[in-house]
Design a protein around this motif. Structure first.
Motif, PDB file in Angstrom:
ATOM      1  N   ALA A 678      -8.326  17.241   8.337  1.00 40.13           N
ATOM      2  CA  ALA A 678      -8.460  15.975   9.064  1.00 40.13           C
ATOM      3  C   ALA A 678      -9.125  14.983   8.132  1.00 40.13           C
ATOM      4  O   ALA A 678     -10.062  15.336   7.406  1.00 40.13           O
ATOM      5  CB  ALA A 678      -9.287  16.162  10.334  1.00 40.13           C
ATOM      6  N   PHE A 679      -8.655  13.743   8.126  1.00 41.19           N
ATOM      7  CA  PHE A 679      -9.137  12.784   7.129  1.00 41.19           C
ATOM      8  C   PHE A 679      -9.334  11.406   7.746  1.00 41.19           C
ATOM      9  O   PHE A 679      -8.734  11.050   8.759  1.00 41.19           O
ATOM     10  CB  PHE A 679      -8.141  12.683   5.968  1.00 41.19           C
ATOM     11  CG  PHE A 679      -6.759  12.247   6.387  1.00 41.19           C
ATOM     12  CD1 PHE A 679      -6.417  10.902   6.448  1.00 41.19           C
ATOM     13  CD2 PHE A 679      -5.798  13.186   6.733  1.00 41.19           C
ATOM     14  CE1 PHE A 679      -5.160  10.495   6.848  1.00 41.19           C
ATOM     15  CE2 PHE A 679      -4.523  12.789   7.137  1.00 41.19           C
ATOM     16  CZ  PHE A 679      -4.202  11.447   7.193  1.00 41.19           C
ATOM     17  N   ARG A 680     -10.204  10.653   7.099  1.00 41.94           N
ATOM     18  CA  ARG A 680     -10.374   9.220   7.372  1.00 41.94           C
ATOM     19  C   ARG A 680     -10.694   8.532   6.054  1.00 41.94           C
ATOM     20  O   ARG A 680     -11.621   8.930   5.349  1.00 41.94           O
ATOM     21  CB  ARG A 680     -11.480   8.954   8.378  1.00 41.94           C
ATOM     22  CG  ARG A 680     -11.826   7.464   8.490  1.00 41.94           C
ATOM     23  CD  ARG A 680     -12.917   7.171   9.499  1.00 41.94           C
ATOM     24  NE  ARG A 680     -12.402   7.226  10.859  1.00 41.94           N
ATOM     25  CZ  ARG A 680     -13.139   6.905  11.933  1.00 41.94           C
ATOM     26  NH1 ARG A 680     -14.395   6.544  11.793  1.00 41.94           N
ATOM     27  NH2 ARG A 680     -12.593   6.971  13.133  1.00 41.94           N
ATOM     28  N   SER A 681      -9.919   7.484   5.741  1.00 41.15           N
ATOM     29  CA  SER A 681     -10.112   6.731   4.497  1.00 41.15           C
ATOM     30  C   SER A 681     -10.135   5.251   4.820  1.00 41.15           C
ATOM     31  O   SER A 681      -9.218   4.748   5.479  1.00 41.15           O
ATOM     32  CB  SER A 681      -8.986   7.029   3.495  1.00 41.15           C
ATOM     33  OG  SER A 681      -8.920   8.404   3.180  1.00 41.15           O
ATOM     34  N   ASP A 682     -11.165   4.553   4.342  1.00 40.68           N
ATOM     35  CA  ASP A 682     -11.308   3.112   4.556  1.00 40.68           C
ATOM     36  C   ASP A 682     -11.123   2.386   3.236  1.00 40.68           C
ATOM     37  O   ASP A 682     -11.848   2.644   2.264  1.00 40.68           O
ATOM     38  CB  ASP A 682     -12.687   2.791   5.139  1.00 40.68           C
ATOM     39  CG  ASP A 682     -12.852   3.318   6.558  1.00 40.68           C
ATOM     40  OD1 ASP A 682     -11.833   3.492   7.240  1.00 40.68           O
ATOM     41  OD2 ASP A 682     -14.009   3.559   6.966  1.00 40.68           O
ATOM     42  N   PHE A 683     -10.156   1.449   3.208  1.00 35.62           N
ATOM     43  CA  PHE A 683      -9.801   0.734   1.984  1.00 35.62           C
ATOM     44  C   PHE A 683     -10.293  -0.708   2.056  1.00 35.62           C
ATOM     45  O   PHE A 683      -9.987  -1.436   3.014  1.00 35.62           O
ATOM     46  CB  PHE A 683      -8.286   0.729   1.785  1.00 35.62           C
ATOM     47  CG  PHE A 683      -7.711   2.067   1.440  1.00 35.62           C
ATOM     48  CD1 PHE A 683      -7.402   2.395   0.137  1.00 35.62           C
ATOM     49  CD2 PHE A 683      -7.482   3.017   2.433  1.00 35.62           C
ATOM     50  CE1 PHE A 683      -6.863   3.630  -0.182  1.00 35.62           C
ATOM     51  CE2 PHE A 683      -6.956   4.252   2.131  1.00 35.62           C
ATOM     52  CZ  PHE A 683      -6.648   4.573   0.822  1.00 35.62           C
ATOM     53  N   SER A 684     -11.021  -1.108   1.040  1.00 34.90           N
ATOM     54  CA  SER A 684     -11.440  -2.500   0.878  1.00 34.90           C
ATOM     55  C   SER A 684     -10.647  -3.128  -0.258  1.00 34.90           C
ATOM     56  O   SER A 684     -10.288  -2.454  -1.221  1.00 34.90           O
ATOM     57  CB  SER A 684     -12.937  -2.579   0.566  1.00 34.90           C
ATOM     58  OG  SER A 684     -13.704  -1.974   1.581  1.00 34.90           O
ATOM     59  N   ASN A 685     -10.387  -4.430  -0.149  1.00 36.45           N
ATOM     60  CA  ASN A 685      -9.574  -5.139  -1.146  1.00 36.45           C
ATOM     61  C   ASN A 685      -8.217  -4.455  -1.325  1.00 36.45           C
ATOM     62  O   ASN A 685      -7.731  -4.295  -2.451  1.00 36.45           O
ATOM     63  CB  ASN A 685     -10.284  -5.211  -2.503  1.00 36.45           C
ATOM     64  CG  ASN A 685     -11.560  -5.994  -2.454  1.00 36.45           C
ATOM     65  OD1 ASN A 685     -11.718  -6.919  -1.662  1.00 36.45           O
ATOM     66  ND2 ASN A 685     -12.519  -5.617  -3.290  1.00 36.45           N
ATOM     67  N   PHE A 686      -7.613  -4.062  -0.221  1.00 35.10           N
ATOM     68  CA  PHE A 686      -6.305  -3.413  -0.306  1.00 35.10           C
ATOM     69  C   PHE A 686      -5.305  -4.383  -0.925  1.00 35.10           C
ATOM     70  O   PHE A 686      -5.054  -5.470  -0.409  1.00 35.10           O
ATOM     71  CB  PHE A 686      -5.833  -2.972   1.076  1.00 35.10           C
ATOM     72  CG  PHE A 686      -4.485  -2.312   1.069  1.00 35.10           C
ATOM     73  CD1 PHE A 686      -4.332  -1.020   0.587  1.00 35.10           C
ATOM     74  CD2 PHE A 686      -3.363  -2.991   1.538  1.00 35.10           C
ATOM     75  CE1 PHE A 686      -3.084  -0.418   0.573  1.00 35.10           C
ATOM     76  CE2 PHE A 686      -2.120  -2.388   1.532  1.00 35.10           C
ATOM     77  CZ  PHE A 686      -1.981  -1.096   1.044  1.00 35.10           C
ATOM     78  N   GLN A 687      -4.710  -3.987  -2.045  1.00 36.98           N
ATOM     79  CA  GLN A 687      -3.841  -4.875  -2.817  1.00 36.98           C
ATOM     80  C   GLN A 687      -2.434  -4.894  -2.207  1.00 36.98           C
ATOM     81  O   GLN A 687      -1.716  -3.907  -2.246  1.00 36.98           O
ATOM     82  CB  GLN A 687      -3.789  -4.408  -4.271  1.00 36.98           C
ATOM     83  CG  GLN A 687      -5.145  -4.471  -4.966  1.00 36.98           C
ATOM     84  CD  GLN A 687      -5.157  -3.763  -6.302  1.00 36.98           C
ATOM     85  OE1 GLN A 687      -4.138  -3.249  -6.763  1.00 36.98           O
ATOM     86  NE2 GLN A 687      -6.313  -3.716  -6.946  1.00 36.98           N
ATOM     87  N   LEU A 688      -2.065  -6.044  -1.660  1.00 34.87           N
ATOM     88  CA  LEU A 688      -0.782  -6.184  -0.977  1.00 34.87           C
ATOM     89  C   LEU A 688       0.066  -7.238  -1.669  1.00 34.87           C
ATOM     90  O   LEU A 688      -0.394  -8.355  -1.923  1.00 34.87           O
ATOM     91  CB  LEU A 688      -1.000  -6.571   0.489  1.00 34.87           C
ATOM     92  CG  LEU A 688       0.272  -6.715   1.331  1.00 34.87           C
ATOM     93  CD1 LEU A 688       0.972  -5.366   1.478  1.00 34.87           C
ATOM     94  CD2 LEU A 688      -0.047  -7.295   2.705  1.00 34.87           C
ATOM     95  N   ASN A 689       1.302  -6.882  -1.942  1.00 34.12           N
ATOM     96  CA  ASN A 689       2.270  -7.782  -2.582  1.00 34.12           C
ATOM     97  C   ASN A 689       3.440  -7.954  -1.621  1.00 34.12           C
ATOM     98  O   ASN A 689       4.097  -6.981  -1.262  1.00 34.12           O
ATOM     99  CB  ASN A 689       2.737  -7.179  -3.911  1.00 34.12           C
ATOM    100  CG  ASN A 689       3.638  -8.121  -4.683  1.00 34.12           C
ATOM    101  OD1 ASN A 689       3.529  -9.332  -4.570  1.00 34.12           O
ATOM    102  ND2 ASN A 689       4.530  -7.562  -5.478  1.00 34.12           N
ATOM    103  N   THR A 690       3.697  -9.181  -1.177  1.00 39.07           N
ATOM    104  CA  THR A 690       4.691  -9.432  -0.130  1.00 39.07           C
ATOM    105  C   THR A 690       5.612 -10.572  -0.530  1.00 39.07           C
ATOM    106  O   THR A 690       5.149 -11.627  -0.969  1.00 39.07           O
ATOM    107  CB  THR A 690       3.991  -9.803   1.193  1.00 39.07           C
ATOM    108  OG1 THR A 690       3.128  -8.747   1.590  1.00 39.07           O
ATOM    109  CG2 THR A 690       5.013 -10.055   2.294  1.00 39.07           C
TER     110      THR A 690
END
Length: 928
Positions: A678-690
């Motif tokens: 079981a996991f939980r991961s929190d991402f800051s500054n998630f790099q998104l290219n759209t």
């Protein structure tokens, strides 16, 4: 929420069907010893933590696929791993150089080479610059391993979501060889061979070669050819030198060549996605778009696009402009050397590598028959990586074995060059003026066969009169835009020199015989130097800016003149394609330092059961957006902004950080194994290219602790929308001190194995991953507003992140009599719940849940000296899209009812990259 409930319902049904197909039997491992086959009662030895350990003693979430499974599933590159690794999704879009890998729903989105991979690929311990490189042929493979979650200590650089490690077969000191000949539909031909053996008692060699040729999956009738074909070869040579028991030196050189046409796309219609609605319906000629029609369809039709292209479902006849091509050429080669030396009390490992990768790709970039936008194949248009890496590890024991220590260092230098030649097509000018005229109050003047797309005489008079004092300027701008054909980039050149240093330590403290504490720490220093020089001959942009820029703000002119002036400049200067940049250079640099690491507490409750809890902090470097469109809006001039150099800071984006927590258990008693995490991961500054239909947007996605009151979900494109706000680009900000994580991935994974008999194996896995954006999103770590084009993101799942995925396989190899011959019966399946394939999460890009099955049946000689197999991929002919995207520049007038929630893109057309169709064939194998 309706999509999520539907997704959950479908996924539960698919999962139940998958589990009914097979009891789980997946093998989990990191660096297991090489073997053709592993007996069910053998313990697997792994090096997931940098040293040899029994698999049942390793508190790490990792999956390994051995050579036999890869062969049975038909895997020749990392894309086929989707069938046997439920937490992994690999897809490719506009170019196979830009393939993207995702683990637990997290991966790098888009085609921008300035963004590094969240799921990097390592081949024989060597870091590859981008995960798309793993879409090449791989040759003879011993195993492929998928490590899940951030690998902040031992996993090398940028593995914020996980990593893929590929291990080729080593040279053997026993002579041997193998060969394969395959023929299939689409005139698929594949030939592969491998030879190995000793040169001396201390030196062995291995040579692998693969050649592949296949017709394309798409048909371009306009130009009389297939697209998405195969024409590639791969060579690899190895030497293994073992002068003593303590010293081993392995040298590897490889070369890949591809000359192929990729990647075409088709238009999405309502039979594929119900949310398309009436987007693909033409309007009545001379009348503005209505509640059930789209003026851009008229424009495309009248300029040569067949209407059949907007209603072919999953058909594979593609629309391509005359004389445009998707031809591309890729070369990938490199050298590596691994030295292992046992000092007695410690073991030193050194891996040194140099690699060069170069890929050039032409494209009909509008993906239609009207010639709007294109890249011509050219030796001066490509992306290229020169990469040198060096890793050192020293590992040993202390305090009578109570401490298992490891220290190491890593260095890399990556020189990235991108040269681009994106240009407006031969029909762009007329397309642009017709787009303006057909979309609103001027629709009665629409005349696509005449200059400026208006009825001669009356058209000019009407526009001039409606524009008041600005009439002459507006008319002149129309005339110039109408002739904007085959202009744009002559050669843009982007250069980035990146240097990465790291020092790390990974230590296992044996508190008791059953209780271990693992502590790892990594320090990383990342520096990048960037410069670019632009070449552009689009003088139409500068001319039109000079004609009507003042009319945008002139209080004495009319509202019509102001609106037309904005449209004329915007279409003439899309993506900052302007001769004002011709010969202009910019430069910048950035540096960052980060500490990452891991802590694991594990308890061997019994000989068969391990439980553990872990924390890991991961990191992916920041960098530069290699796209001039990010410098500014196309409306104003660069001179008015102080020049391009004054804007270069806008190309930077921040490093991506993740904090991850995991609880897991592993059970293994020989023929049966089970792993649950079981996991939980929190991402800051998630790099998104759209891609928003015009340009690519890069933002660092974060969440705000303060309720933004919907200001992150407003828009400024359609006044008819309930969420319209003219200043939407500046609303929804919060203070930097209130900014936190923007993406959370949480869920559980189940994988297991059962080998009830020597010749029978069943396997399955299940992943539930709720990988979603936080509510109240902002677009940077300082709390700057989210771009309005991303307003669908808050609170929803990420793109290409299905909540539920189930995989399974069954392998039966019965003996045939007593002659040593055996049969082969194999089937695998992957069942996926609903998900959205577009990074802006527009509903027109939704993909319903589906299932893919592969099968293989064969006859094999004694000791598998020969084999004859019939195989099929996607045997039930499942149609689905890998990625859907906004058709470039092809958006009609925006007005009710083409607004949120069903139409966040207004009358924007949608295109899609289709997945591969059903394939089948026959394979003859032999070995000695």
């Amino acid at each position: 929420m309706l999509r999520r409930e539907k997704s959950l319902s479908h996924a539960l049904k698919l999962s139940a069907a998958c589990i009914a197909l097979a009891i789980p039997s997946f093998a989990f491992a990191q660096e297991a010893p090489q073997a053709e086959d592993t007996n069910a009662d053998e313990e697997i030895v792994v090096t997931a933590q940098g040293r040899s350990q029994l698999l049942s003693d390793v508190p790490v979430a990792i999956s390994a696929v051995n050579a036999e499974t890869l062969q049975n599933s038909g895997a020749n590159d990392i894309r086929q791993l989707n069938q046997v690794a439920p937490s992994l999704l690999v897809s490719s879009t506009g170019s196979e150089a830009n393939g993207s890998a995702r683990i637990r729903g997290i991966g790098t989105v888009g085609d921008n080479p300035g963004l590094e991979s969240s799921v990097p690929v390592f081949i024989d311990g060597v870091y590859r610059s981008r995960s798309g490189i793993g879409l090449n042929e791989l040759g003879e493979i011993d195993r492929v391993e998928v490590q899940r979650g951030p690998q902040g200590t031992l996993g090398g650089r940028n593995s914020s979501a996980g990593l893929i490690s590929i291990y080729s077969k080593k040279p053997s000191f026993t002579f041997g060889g193998s060969g394969e000949l395959t023929y299939g539909n689409y005139d698929f031909m594949r030939a592969a061979t491998s030879f190995t053996g000793p040169i001396t008692e201390q030196l062995a060699f291995r040579v692998d070669g693969v050649y592949v040729k296949r017709d394309g999956f798409y048909r371009d009738d306009q130009n009389g050819r297939d697209i998405n074909n195969r024409d590639r070869y791969f060579l690899r040579g190895q030497l293994l030198f073992e002068p003593t028991d303590a010293l081993s030196i392995r040298l590897i050189a490889d070369y890949t060549s591809r000359k192929e046409e990729c990647c075409a796309a088709t238009y999405v219609d309502r039979t594929v996605n119900q949310f398309i609605g009436d987007l693909n319906n033409p309007s009545t000629t001379g009348v503005a778009a209505t509640a059930s029609s789209n003026n851009i369809i008229n424009v495309l039709r009248d300029l040569g696009q067949p209407l059949a292209g907007f209603s072919q479902g999953y058909g594979r006849n593609v629309s391509v402009s005359p004389n445009r091509t998707f031809f591309g050429e890729t070369k990938d080669y490199g050298f590596s050397g691994q030295i292992d030396y046992d000092f007695g009390g410690a073991t030193l490992t050194s891996i040194t590598a140099y690699r060069q990768y170069r890929s050039g790709q032409g494209s009909d970039t509008d993906y239609g028959e009207v010639d709007i936008l294109y890249r011509a194949p050219s030796n001066d248009a490509y992306r290229q990586f020169h990469t040198f890496t060096q890793e050192l590890r020293l590992q040993g024991e202390a305090f009578d074995g109570k401490l298992d220590w490891l220290i190491g260092g890593f260095f890399s230098n990556e020189k990235l060059t991108v040269r681009d030649n994106l240009r407006f097509g031969n029909q762009y000018g007329r397309f642009a003026t017709c787009r303006i005229i057909s979309g609103g109050g001027l629709a009665g003047l629409y005349s696509p066969a005449n200059p400026s797309c208006v009825i001669p005489g009356v058209g000019q008079a009407t526009i001039g009169g409606a524009s008041g004092l600005s009439g002459p300027d507006v008319l002149a701008a129309f005339t110039r835009l109408d002739t904007l054909n085959d202009l744009g980039t002559t050669n843009d050149r982007y250069f980035q020199n990146g240097t990465n240093y790291a020092a790390f330590t990974h230590n296992i403290i044996h508190i008791t015989d059953a209780l271990d504490l693992t502590l790892g720490l990594r320090y990383t220093s990342d520096k990048k130097k960037f410069n670019a020089t632009f070449g552009n001959d689009n003088v139409a942009c500068t001319t039109i800016q000079g004609l009507v820029s003042d009319d945008l703000v002139n209080p004495l002119t009319t509202a019509t003149a102001r609106a037309l002036s904005g449209s004329l400049i915007g279409l003439a200067c899309q993506g900052n394609s302007t001769a004002e940049l011709n010969g202009v250079s910019i430069k910048d640099k950035r540096s960052e330092d980060e500490f990452t690491g891991t802590a694991i507490l594990s308890w061997k409750a019994t000989d068969d059961l391990l439980v553990y809890g872990s924390f890991a902090r991961g990191y992916k470097a920041g960098g530069f957006n290699l796209d001039r469109s990010a410098l500014k809006s196309p409306i104003g001039t660069f001179a008015a902004s102080g020049g391009a150099q004054a804007l270069v800071g806008r190309l930077q984006f921040d490093p991506e950080l993740v904090d991850s927590y995991e609880l897991g258990a592993k059970f293994s008693n020989g023929p049966f194994g089970l792993s649950v995490s079981a996991f939980r991961s929190d991402f800051s500054n998630f790099q998104l290219n759209t891609f928003n239909g015009t340009v690519f947007l890069v933002q660092s996605i974060n969440g705000c602790g303060t309720d933004l009151g919907g200001a992150d979900r407003d828009q400024n494109t359609s006044a008819a929308g309930a969420n319209f706000h003219a200043a939407a680009v500046s609303t929804g900000a919060c203070g930097a001190s209130d900014v936190g994580y923007g993406v959370r991935a949480e869920g559980f994974e189940l994988e297991a194995s059962l080998v009830p008999a020597r010749n029978f194996r069943v396997a399955a896995g299940l992943t539930y991953a709720n990988t979603s954006y936080r509510k109240n999103l902002v677009g940077s770590k300082t709390g700057a507003p989210l771009d309005p084009a991303l307003r669908k993101l808050p609170g929803d799942n990420l793109s290409n992140a299905p909540e539920l995925v189930a995989t399974s396989s069954v392998t039966w190899t019965p003996d045939i009599g007593s002659s040593g011959m055996s049969g082969l019966f194999y089937i695998d399946g992957r069942m996926t719940s609903d998900y959205n394939t577009g990074s802006d999460l527009f509903p027109q890009k939704e993909q319903d849940g589906f299932a893919i099955f592969n099968a293989r049946i064969g006859l094999r000689g004694p000791d598998q000296a020969w084999g004859l197999e019939l195989w099929g991929q996607n045997i039930f002919k499942q149609d689905y899209a890998q990625v859907a995207f906004n058709s470039p520049f092809q958006a009609g007038a925006t007005s009710a009812p083409f607004v949120d929630p069903q139409y966040p893109g207004g009358r924007q057309l949608i295109s899609q990259f289709l997945a591969e169709p059903r394939t089948y064939g026959i394979t003859l194998r032999g070995k000695f």
